[in-house]
Each structure stands twice: as C-alpha cells, then as structure tokens.
Design a protein around this motif. Sequence first.
Motif, PDB file in Angstrom:
ATOM      1  N   GLN A 148      -9.562  -4.240   6.974  1.00  0.00           N
ATOM      2  CA  GLN A 148      -9.814  -5.421   7.480  1.00  0.00           C
ATOM      3  C   GLN A 148      -9.053  -5.823   8.740  1.00  0.00           C
ATOM      4  N   ARG A 149      -9.298  -6.621   9.673  1.00  0.00           N
ATOM      5  CA  ARG A 149      -9.016  -6.994  10.934  1.00  0.00           C
ATOM      6  C   ARG A 149      -7.726  -7.557  10.805  1.00  0.00           C
ATOM      7  N   ILE A 150      -7.315  -8.446  10.002  1.00  0.00           N
ATOM      8  CA  ILE A 150      -6.008  -9.120   9.900  1.00  0.00           C
ATOM      9  C   ILE A 150      -4.725  -8.153   9.541  1.00  0.00           C
ATOM     10  N   LYS A 151      -3.917  -7.899  10.298  1.00  0.00           N
ATOM     11  CA  LYS A 151      -2.863  -7.142  10.292  1.00  0.00           C
ATOM     12  C   LYS A 151      -1.507  -7.723   9.878  1.00  0.00           C
ATOM     13  N   ASN A 152      -1.404  -9.003   9.894  1.00  0.00           N
ATOM     14  CA  ASN A 152      -0.179  -9.845   9.652  1.00  0.00           C
ATOM     15  C   ASN A 152      -0.261  -9.936   8.084  1.00  0.00           C
ATOM     16  N   PRO A 153       0.727  -9.180   7.427  1.00  0.00           N
ATOM     17  CA  PRO A 153       0.644  -9.191   5.792  1.00  0.00           C
ATOM     18  C   PRO A 153       0.528 -10.406   5.182  1.00  0.00           C
ATOM     19  N   TYR A 179      -3.003 -11.884   5.649  1.00  0.00           N
ATOM     20  CA  TYR A 179      -3.822 -11.241   4.856  1.00  0.00           C
ATOM     21  C   TYR A 179      -3.509 -11.560   3.401  1.00  0.00           C
ATOM     22  N   TYR A 180      -2.504 -11.800   2.990  1.00  0.00           N
ATOM     23  CA  TYR A 180      -2.381 -12.023   1.514  1.00  0.00           C
ATOM     24  C   TYR A 180      -2.920 -13.306   1.129  1.00  0.00           C
ATOM     25  N   TYR A 222      -8.295  -2.926   0.810  1.00  0.00           N
ATOM     26  CA  TYR A 222      -8.873  -3.800   1.841  1.00  0.00           C
ATOM     27  C   TYR A 222      -7.795  -3.848   2.990  1.00  0.00           C
ATOM     28  N   TYR A 223      -6.689  -3.801   2.909  1.00  0.00           N
ATOM     29  CA  TYR A 223      -5.619  -4.204   3.950  1.00  0.00           C
ATOM     30  C   TYR A 223      -5.956  -3.097   5.214  1.00  0.00           C
ATOM     31  N   LYS A 224      -6.392  -1.693   4.748  1.00  0.00           N
ATOM     32  CA  LYS A 224      -6.579  -0.821   5.575  1.00  0.00           C
ATOM     33  C   LYS A 224      -7.713  -0.925   6.415  1.00  0.00           C
TER      34      LYS A 224
END
Length: 512
Positions: free
Chosen positions: A481-486, A489-490, A477-479
């Motif tokens: 979705q728009r939230i790039k701050n890990p 996002y977590y 999902y990380y790849k």
Amino acid sequence: MILLIHKDDAVVEVIDLDTNKSIPITTSKIINELFNVALVNVERVLVWCHESLREYLNIEGLKTSFHLKNMMISYGHNQYFSDRIGYIEDSPFLKVNKSVKYPTWLMSSQVGAIYASQFLIFQDEIKLNETFDFVLNAIAKQGMPKGLFCYSEPNLLKNNAPLAHSKSASNFQLFKFVKLHYKGVWSSLLLLNIIINEGSVPIWSFIRNLFKRHKKTKLKFSLEPFIENTSNKSSTIDIIIPTIGRKKYLHDVLIDLSNQTMLPKKVIVVEQNKIVNGRTELDYIKNKAWPFIIEHKLINKTGACNARNLALKEVTSDFVFFADDDIRFEANLLSHSINFMHKNNLSAITLSCLRKNEVEVFKTAFQWSSFGSGCSIVKRKVLNKVAFNLAYEHGFSEDADFGMQLRNSGIDVVYFQKEKITHLKAPVGGFRVPYINPWQKEEGIQPKPSPTVMLNRLNNSTPKQLLGYRTKLFFKYYKVQRIKNPIAYYKLFKKQWEQSIYWANILKEQDK
C-alpha cells in the motif's frame, strides 16, 4: 496390541493385549520403553494410557478407529501446547472438535496409539530426553505433512471416562517446539503476538531457544490399510458442475467424462443466466448422445454456492465428484480415485488440480488443510449434514468452510496427488457475471480482508489464530500500500479490519 500404562512420567506396566500377559519393563522412561517394545513387535499397534484412565480404555473403539498402519491417534481433554500456538499456525488442525474423530497434530499422552513400524521411523528424528507429550506432538507435527494420518479420537475412551488433565507446556517448551518445527521467523512472530495481544513479554523463553535450528526431515509415509477394502467395487458416481458462459469448456469436460473407464451415472449441470426466462446456450446437452444421464438446470440466480447446493439435492449415487467447468482429465481419473478411496476407507479426497505446466510438489497422499470445490470426490452419505454456506456467495472461502464442515462432522479430507486434473483457468473466468457486494457500495473505508474471508476466520479459527492472522496481514499489506508512515498505516488498517468484522457479522446473521 501392546499397552503401556504410565504415571508421573514413568512406565507403570506393559501388557500384551492379545495374551493379556505382562511384558517385562526395561526402562521407566516412557519414550525409551516404547522404542524398545516397538523393536521386537514391529507389526503391532502400540497403545499408551495414563493409569487414571486404564479402566476406561475402549479397546473395541481403538480397533475400529485404527484402519491404517500409517496412523497416529490420541485423545485428551486438554492440549499440551496452549492456544498461543495459534498465533503462528494458520491451519484447520488447531480448532479441534473433541466430539468427533478430527484431524490434528495436537497429540495427548492421556491415551493414544501408533503402529510400531511407523513409530520406529522417528527413532533418529526425536530427542529421547524430552517430555512424553512434547515427543508425541513432535512426531505428529513432522509426520502429518509427510503422510502420517493423525487424529484426535474420542472413541479411545468409554463414554463414562472422567475428565483427566495432563501437564501443559511451559513458555520455554512452546518456543522450543516452534524453533524446531517452524521456520525461524515464526518464533519472533510468536513473541510479537504475545506482546501485542497479551501484554506479556516471555523474552527469556525466546532467547534461550534463539539459536536452535529448524528440524528438517526426509520422512515419507505411504498409505497402508490394515485390511484392504475390496467390497462395493461397483460403486456409482454423480458429477455436479455449476457453469456460467463457458459453453466450449463445459463441452470438453463432458467429453472427458464420456471417455471415463468408470462412467458416471449422472451429470448434474446447473447453468446460471441472470436474464429471466433466458435461453440456454448449452444446446449440445440435448442435441448430442451422451453415455450418462445429464440433468440440466437453468436458473437466473448467479452464485456457485447456490448452484452446487441445488445440484447436491439431485445426487443419488454413492459418490459425488465436485467439478469445475474448465478442467481436463484422463480416462482413469474416476476409477482410480474411487478405488483409492475404497482401498483406504476414505470418505473425501481432493485431487491434484494444477495449471498446465505447473509441477506437482506433493509426493504422497496426506491430510489436506482445505477442500477443492472443483476437484474433489466425496461419499454421498457423509453429505447429509453439510452444504455450501450462502453467506460466502460471490466471495471467497466457501470451499475452505465446506471442508471445515466435513471435518466437524468427523470426515477427514485427504489430498490425492496421483490423479491429475488440469485447470485451464478459462479467460472468461472469475465470477464472470459482475456482482457488487453491499460493502462495495459504501463510501469511505473499505473492509480488509474481504468480509467472506473474515467470516471463514470467525467461524473456523481459534481466537489466537484470528489475532495471528491480523498480525501477518498487517505486514503483508504494508508492503503493497502507498501509506509508508507506520502510525498512519496502522490507523487505516485498524479501521479496515473493523469494517471487515462488521460486514462478516452481517453475513453471519443473514445466513441464520
């Protein structure tokens, strides 16, 4: 059959079970001795048994269980590899039901058997200096995707057999097995999952195996029954088809069925129309002559799970073909498939079902990890204790869950690649009738994954498999979705995961 008795990683005795005479031992190493015996007894079944279970070995049960030459069976109360293997393997072959014959590559040194000619295929594929359990699991892991049928079989031991526990793999052996039999990235994911979920850091076991290479093989097994089953060749088959708004496509399916060399006895069509007292659009069912009975049900409740369950109640033939309403197939599909099942004593198969111009990648029949609810054939008599779970209605994973129900009742699902079905994926496809699930009506955080997918995971995965799936999903999902701050996002991912579990548990309660 030739029986090898072992204890403390050494051969104790080798016996020809046909003559009940001892065979001279050439080496105390178990694997080496099995290969030596196999070389001079190619057309025999090799049986191994721990000395403590010798008097509990069920020879008659072994004979009835071993119906294919390309088969490997074993049984043990504990598994050699810990449940940590679930962190990286996402298959139905880990959550083994010990009370039935269950498909799995998890083999045990306690008791088991393999046909000698099939065992010899691995002579150049395995290292003889590994432990017996490590080698047995390596053989099954390599062979299962290539057509070696592997099972946990409780019938190998008599009912009064005591609980016996064999040695378990160390962290070093676990990481070594993963490096040899999975792609390189999985070893790192295994380490990551252990750190995240257990707070343990087996870094030395990871490093010691870091430069070992994934073992590629060119193995291929063909289905070889001991005695070809020629009985009951005059079997009958019923077809079940749920349908919504696909008049033309369903007509083509009926045409293909009417051209079969083995005609179905009955076709059960469950047409769904949300309009109460609505009319059928399938006028050709009554206006046209068909070479089989068509039982047509028109219902105003949508959902493929309910439709298939209704159809299953009307089945009276020996076999059931679970069909989609937008497929095409050749005239020999049913006859060839039923003959294949008869010949090899199989109860459930999923057929090759590809889109037009899609190329079949599988070259042989093998144990399938799912179930095709629109392209499978199953013996009616094994369907008494299974049904499509209505908790999955209007969602996903109902077919995977149905396959697990079959496996947990002792029925394997085999992929049959020779008979082809073309899946048209009709443009009016999908669920065709818009349906809003209850969680979609809620404001705020939406569940991920879908609650029906989560339900299947909760019902049919091991706890470690569920956690491993969560880790893979996090990166997947990380790849996209728009939230790039890990960190941000977590936090979102954790809330979505918790929402999915929440709704999955609601679905589970509703199904009770």
